[in-house]
Design an enzyme around this catalytic site. Structure first.
Site, PDB file in Angstrom:
ATOM      1  CB  ALA A   1      -0.948  -0.008   1.198  1.00 46.26           C
ATOM      2  CG  HIS A   2      -0.958   4.982   1.090  1.00 46.41           C
ATOM      3  ND1 HIS A   2      -0.509   5.709   2.160  1.00 46.41           N
ATOM      4  CD2 HIS A   2      -2.177   4.506   1.439  1.00 46.41           C
ATOM      5  CE1 HIS A   2      -1.404   5.693   3.128  1.00 46.41           C
ATOM      6  NE2 HIS A   2      -2.432   4.958   2.720  1.00 46.41           N
TER       7      HIS A   2
END
Length: 302
Positions: free
Chosen positions: A220-221
Protein backbone atom coordinates in the site's frame (compact mmCIF):
# COMPACT_ATOMS: atom_id res chain seq x y z
CA UNK A 1 9.46 19.39 -4.76
CA UNK A 2 9.12 23.16 -4.73
CA UNK A 3 8.50 25.50 -1.83
CA UNK A 4 5.11 26.95 -1.01
CA UNK A 5 4.12 29.55 1.58
CA UNK A 6 1.11 29.56 3.88
CA UNK A 7 0.38 33.08 2.73
CA UNK A 8 -0.02 31.97 -0.89
CA UNK A 9 -2.28 29.12 0.23
CA UNK A 10 -4.60 31.48 2.12
CA UNK A 11 -4.76 34.20 -0.52
CA UNK A 12 -7.75 32.76 -2.35
CA UNK A 13 -9.62 31.17 0.54
CA UNK A 14 -11.73 33.28 2.88
CA UNK A 15 -12.41 30.32 5.23
CA UNK A 16 -8.79 30.12 6.39
CA UNK A 17 -7.05 32.76 8.50
CA UNK A 18 -3.27 33.20 8.33
CA UNK A 19 -1.77 33.81 11.79
CA UNK A 20 1.90 33.57 10.82
CA UNK A 21 3.62 32.70 7.58
CA UNK A 22 6.23 30.05 6.75
CA UNK A 23 7.49 28.12 3.75
CA UNK A 24 6.99 24.37 3.42
CA UNK A 25 7.91 21.79 0.79
CA UNK A 26 5.70 18.84 1.70
CA UNK A 27 2.66 17.86 3.75
CA UNK A 28 2.67 15.20 6.44
CA UNK A 29 0.87 13.75 9.43
CA UNK A 30 1.93 14.44 13.01
CA UNK A 31 4.17 11.35 13.09
CA UNK A 32 5.43 11.56 9.49
CA UNK A 33 9.21 11.85 9.12
CA UNK A 34 10.64 13.67 6.13
CA UNK A 35 14.33 14.38 6.84
CA UNK A 36 15.58 17.63 5.32
CA UNK A 37 12.02 18.65 4.46
CA UNK A 38 9.83 21.41 5.85
CA UNK A 39 6.45 19.87 6.65
CA UNK A 40 2.97 21.39 6.88
CA UNK A 41 0.74 19.35 9.22
CA UNK A 42 -2.51 19.79 11.15
CA UNK A 43 -3.94 19.23 14.61
CA UNK A 44 -7.65 18.74 15.19
CA UNK A 45 -7.37 16.51 18.26
CA UNK A 46 -5.25 17.74 21.17
CA UNK A 47 -4.04 14.22 21.98
CA UNK A 48 -1.66 14.62 19.02
CA UNK A 49 -0.21 17.91 20.28
CA UNK A 50 2.96 16.35 21.71
CA UNK A 51 3.55 14.40 18.50
CA UNK A 52 3.40 17.68 16.57
CA UNK A 53 5.74 19.52 18.93
CA UNK A 54 8.25 16.65 19.04
CA UNK A 55 8.41 16.32 15.26
CA UNK A 56 11.27 18.61 14.25
CA UNK A 57 10.36 18.36 10.55
CA UNK A 58 7.10 20.28 11.05
CA UNK A 59 7.27 24.03 10.43
CA UNK A 60 3.62 24.83 9.68
CA UNK A 61 0.38 23.81 11.43
CA UNK A 62 -3.32 24.07 10.62
CA UNK A 63 -5.44 24.24 13.78
CA UNK A 64 -8.56 25.77 15.29
CA UNK A 65 -8.64 29.17 16.98
CA UNK A 66 -9.27 27.44 20.33
CA UNK A 67 -6.19 25.23 20.06
CA UNK A 68 -4.06 28.17 18.91
CA UNK A 69 -5.03 30.25 21.96
CA UNK A 70 -4.45 27.33 24.34
CA UNK A 71 -0.84 26.54 23.38
CA UNK A 72 1.82 29.26 23.31
CA UNK A 73 4.22 26.84 21.56
CA UNK A 74 2.20 27.24 18.35
CA UNK A 75 3.43 30.81 18.02
CA UNK A 76 6.80 29.34 16.98
CA UNK A 77 5.22 27.90 13.81
CA UNK A 78 3.57 29.13 10.69
CA UNK A 79 -0.13 28.79 11.47
CA UNK A 80 -3.39 28.68 9.51
CA UNK A 81 -6.63 28.85 11.48
CA UNK A 82 -9.48 26.71 10.11
CA UNK A 83 -12.79 25.55 11.56
CA UNK A 84 -11.97 22.01 10.42
CA UNK A 85 -8.15 21.60 10.26
CA UNK A 86 -8.29 18.05 8.90
CA UNK A 87 -10.54 19.03 6.02
CA UNK A 88 -8.41 22.10 5.25
CA UNK A 89 -5.24 19.98 5.28
CA UNK A 90 -6.52 17.51 2.71
CA UNK A 91 -8.11 20.24 0.58
CA UNK A 92 -4.70 21.92 0.41
CA UNK A 93 -3.09 18.61 -0.47
CA UNK A 94 -5.59 17.90 -3.25
CA UNK A 95 -5.05 21.39 -4.64
CA UNK A 96 -1.26 21.03 -4.66
CA UNK A 97 -1.44 17.51 -6.11
CA UNK A 98 -2.86 19.01 -9.32
CA UNK A 99 0.37 21.00 -9.74
CA UNK A 100 4.03 19.95 -9.84
CA UNK A 101 4.48 20.78 -6.15
CA UNK A 102 5.41 17.23 -5.15
CA UNK A 103 7.39 16.18 -8.23
CA UNK A 104 7.91 17.38 -11.77
CA UNK A 105 6.61 15.47 -14.75
CA UNK A 106 9.18 14.27 -17.27
CA UNK A 107 9.34 12.36 -20.54
CA UNK A 108 9.61 8.59 -20.04
CA UNK A 109 13.16 7.23 -19.79
CA UNK A 110 13.32 3.55 -20.75
CA UNK A 111 16.67 1.84 -21.26
CA UNK A 112 17.20 0.20 -24.64
CA UNK A 113 18.72 -2.80 -22.85
CA UNK A 114 15.43 -3.59 -21.10
CA UNK A 115 12.87 -6.04 -22.49
CA UNK A 116 9.50 -4.30 -22.20
CA UNK A 117 6.68 -6.35 -23.70
CA UNK A 118 4.54 -4.73 -26.37
CA UNK A 119 1.59 -6.01 -24.37
CA UNK A 120 2.61 -4.11 -21.24
CA UNK A 121 0.87 -0.77 -20.59
CA UNK A 122 3.31 2.05 -19.88
CA UNK A 123 1.97 5.43 -18.74
CA UNK A 124 2.46 8.51 -20.88
CA UNK A 125 5.02 10.31 -18.70
CA UNK A 126 7.22 10.31 -15.58
CA UNK A 127 8.32 6.67 -15.77
CA UNK A 128 11.94 5.55 -15.63
CA UNK A 129 13.08 1.98 -16.35
CA UNK A 130 16.77 1.16 -15.93
CA UNK A 131 19.05 -1.33 -17.65
CA UNK A 132 18.39 -5.04 -18.22
CA UNK A 133 14.85 -5.07 -16.86
CA UNK A 134 12.11 -7.51 -17.89
CA UNK A 135 8.55 -6.18 -18.04
CA UNK A 136 6.20 -9.01 -19.01
CA UNK A 137 2.89 -8.87 -20.95
CA UNK A 138 -0.05 -7.47 -19.02
CA UNK A 139 2.03 -5.37 -16.62
CA UNK A 140 0.67 -1.85 -16.05
CA UNK A 141 3.11 0.87 -14.98
CA UNK A 142 1.59 4.20 -13.98
CA UNK A 143 3.24 7.67 -14.05
CA UNK A 144 5.45 8.42 -11.07
CA UNK A 145 7.29 5.08 -11.14
CA UNK A 146 11.09 4.89 -10.98
CA UNK A 147 12.57 1.44 -11.67
CA UNK A 148 16.29 0.61 -11.27
CA UNK A 149 18.44 -1.97 -13.07
CA UNK A 150 17.87 -5.73 -13.41
CA UNK A 151 14.27 -5.55 -12.22
CA UNK A 152 11.76 -8.26 -13.23
CA UNK A 153 8.03 -7.56 -13.18
CA UNK A 154 5.81 -10.52 -14.05
CA UNK A 155 2.47 -10.51 -15.90
CA UNK A 156 -0.58 -8.98 -14.29
CA UNK A 157 1.18 -6.70 -11.83
CA UNK A 158 0.18 -3.05 -11.43
CA UNK A 159 2.86 -0.58 -10.36
CA UNK A 160 2.15 2.97 -9.19
CA UNK A 161 -1.58 2.64 -8.57
CA UNK A 162 -3.61 5.15 -6.56
CA UNK A 163 -3.52 4.69 -2.80
CA UNK A 164 -6.72 3.90 -0.91
CA UNK A 165 -7.17 7.10 1.07
CA UNK A 166 -10.52 8.72 1.86
CA UNK A 167 -11.32 11.15 4.67
CA UNK A 168 -14.66 11.30 6.45
CA UNK A 169 -15.58 14.84 7.46
CA UNK A 170 -19.02 14.92 9.12
CA UNK A 171 -21.32 13.59 6.37
CA UNK A 172 -18.82 14.11 3.56
CA UNK A 173 -16.24 11.69 2.17
CA UNK A 174 -13.23 13.41 0.61
CA UNK A 175 -11.08 11.40 -1.82
CA UNK A 176 -7.39 12.10 -1.20
CA UNK A 177 -5.33 12.46 -4.37
CA UNK A 178 -2.32 10.14 -4.63
CA UNK A 179 0.63 12.48 -5.15
CA UNK A 180 3.73 10.41 -4.35
CA UNK A 181 5.76 7.92 -6.37
CA UNK A 182 6.93 4.30 -6.42
CA UNK A 183 10.69 3.71 -6.24
CA UNK A 184 11.94 0.21 -7.14
CA UNK A 185 15.69 -0.30 -6.58
CA UNK A 186 18.04 -2.64 -8.47
CA UNK A 187 17.57 -6.43 -8.61
CA UNK A 188 13.97 -6.44 -7.36
CA UNK A 189 11.66 -9.18 -8.64
CA UNK A 190 7.87 -8.83 -8.56
CA UNK A 191 5.88 -11.94 -9.37
CA UNK A 192 2.41 -12.16 -10.95
CA UNK A 193 -0.62 -10.05 -10.05
CA UNK A 194 0.96 -7.82 -7.43
CA UNK A 195 -0.27 -4.27 -6.72
CA UNK A 196 2.02 -1.48 -5.51
CA UNK A 197 0.47 1.89 -4.64
CA UNK A 198 2.21 5.24 -4.94
CA UNK A 199 2.74 7.38 -1.86
CA UNK A 200 -0.13 9.70 -0.98
CA UNK A 201 1.26 12.86 0.63
CA UNK A 202 4.19 13.31 -1.72
CA UNK A 203 6.24 10.55 -0.09
CA UNK A 204 7.43 7.45 -1.93
CA UNK A 205 6.56 3.78 -1.71
CA UNK A 206 9.98 2.09 -1.84
CA UNK A 207 11.15 -1.45 -2.61
CA UNK A 208 14.84 -1.42 -1.77
CA UNK A 209 17.64 -3.48 -3.34
CA UNK A 210 17.04 -7.22 -3.91
CA UNK A 211 13.49 -7.27 -2.53
CA UNK A 212 11.45 -10.23 -3.83
CA UNK A 213 7.65 -10.38 -4.02
CA UNK A 214 5.65 -13.56 -4.60
CA UNK A 215 2.25 -13.63 -6.36
CA UNK A 216 -0.78 -11.56 -5.26
CA UNK A 217 1.08 -9.25 -2.87
CA UNK A 218 -0.37 -5.81 -2.08
CA UNK A 219 2.03 -3.04 -1.07
CA UNK A 220 0.00 0.00 0.00
CA UNK A 221 0.87 3.69 -0.13
CA UNK A 222 4.02 5.00 1.53
CA UNK A 223 5.37 1.56 2.51
CA UNK A 224 9.11 0.97 2.70
CA UNK A 225 10.52 -2.54 2.18
CA UNK A 226 14.14 -3.01 3.22
CA UNK A 227 16.93 -4.73 1.31
CA UNK A 228 16.78 -8.50 0.69
CA UNK A 229 13.34 -8.88 2.26
CA UNK A 230 11.18 -11.68 0.83
CA UNK A 231 7.39 -11.28 0.81
CA UNK A 232 5.47 -14.44 -0.03
CA UNK A 233 2.09 -14.98 -1.73
CA UNK A 234 -1.01 -13.13 -0.59
CA UNK A 235 0.69 -10.78 1.90
CA UNK A 236 -1.16 -7.50 2.50
CA UNK A 237 0.68 -4.45 3.84
CA UNK A 238 -1.43 -1.46 4.88
CA UNK A 239 -0.23 2.12 4.37
CA UNK A 240 2.94 3.61 5.92
CA UNK A 241 4.37 0.22 6.91
CA UNK A 242 8.14 0.03 7.31
CA UNK A 243 9.77 -3.39 6.91
CA UNK A 244 13.50 -3.71 7.65
CA UNK A 245 16.27 -5.63 5.93
CA UNK A 246 16.47 -9.42 5.51
CA UNK A 247 12.91 -10.13 6.65
CA UNK A 248 10.57 -12.96 5.68
CA UNK A 249 6.81 -12.41 5.53
CA UNK A 250 4.88 -15.69 5.30
CA UNK A 251 1.92 -16.55 3.10
CA UNK A 252 -1.23 -14.45 3.66
CA UNK A 253 0.25 -12.36 6.48
CA UNK A 254 -1.47 -9.01 7.07
CA UNK A 255 0.24 -5.94 8.53
CA UNK A 256 -1.77 -3.06 9.96
CA UNK A 257 -1.34 0.62 9.09
CA UNK A 258 1.80 2.43 10.27
CA UNK A 259 3.55 -0.65 11.70
CA UNK A 260 7.36 -0.81 11.95
CA UNK A 261 9.02 -4.22 11.48
CA UNK A 262 12.72 -4.33 12.31
CA UNK A 263 15.59 -6.09 10.53
CA UNK A 264 15.85 -9.90 10.35
CA UNK A 265 12.24 -10.51 11.38
CA UNK A 266 10.01 -13.44 10.45
CA UNK A 267 6.26 -13.00 10.18
CA UNK A 268 4.69 -16.46 10.19
CA UNK A 269 2.09 -17.45 7.61
CA UNK A 270 -1.37 -16.04 8.24
CA UNK A 271 -0.19 -13.69 10.99
CA UNK A 272 -2.07 -10.44 11.62
CA UNK A 273 0.45 -7.85 12.83
CA UNK A 274 -1.00 -4.98 14.85
CA UNK A 275 2.05 -3.91 16.88
CA UNK A 276 5.63 -2.99 15.99
CA UNK A 277 8.01 -5.95 15.71
CA UNK A 278 11.54 -5.51 17.14
CA UNK A 279 14.54 -6.60 15.05
CA UNK A 280 15.37 -10.30 15.16
CA UNK A 281 11.88 -11.34 16.26
CA UNK A 282 9.55 -14.04 14.90
CA UNK A 283 5.83 -13.40 15.45
CA UNK A 284 2.88 -15.72 14.93
CA UNK A 285 -0.91 -15.66 15.18
CA UNK A 286 -3.93 -13.39 15.03
CA UNK A 287 -3.14 -11.01 16.61
CA UNK A 288 0.55 -11.82 16.15
CA UNK A 289 2.74 -12.27 19.24
CA UNK A 290 6.29 -13.51 19.78
CA UNK A 291 6.46 -17.03 18.35
CA UNK A 292 7.52 -18.93 21.49
CA UNK A 293 4.69 -17.32 23.49
CA UNK A 294 2.23 -18.35 20.80
CA UNK A 295 3.45 -21.96 20.91
CA UNK A 296 3.15 -22.02 24.71
CA UNK A 297 -0.38 -20.65 24.44
CA UNK A 298 -1.37 -23.32 21.90
CA UNK A 299 0.05 -26.02 24.17
CA UNK A 300 -1.93 -24.64 27.11
CA UNK A 301 -5.28 -25.01 25.34
CA UNK A 302 -4.73 -28.45 23.82
Amino acid sequence: MRKMSLKSICNNNTEWLLKSNCEFDTLGMATSKYPDKKVLSFISDEKYFNSIINNKDIVGIICTEEIYKRYDELKNYGVIIAKDPKRAFFEIHNMLAKTEFYWKKFKNKISETSDVSNDAIIGEHSIEIGDNCIIEPGVVIHPGTIIGDNVIIRSGSQIGTSGFQFIKVKNDVIPVTTAGRVIIRDNVEIQHNCCIDRGVLGGDTVLDYNVKLDNFVHIAHDDYIGERTFITAGVKLSGRVVVGKDCWLGVNATVSNGINIGDNCRISLGSVVTKDVPSGTTVTGNFAIEHSKFIEFIKSIR
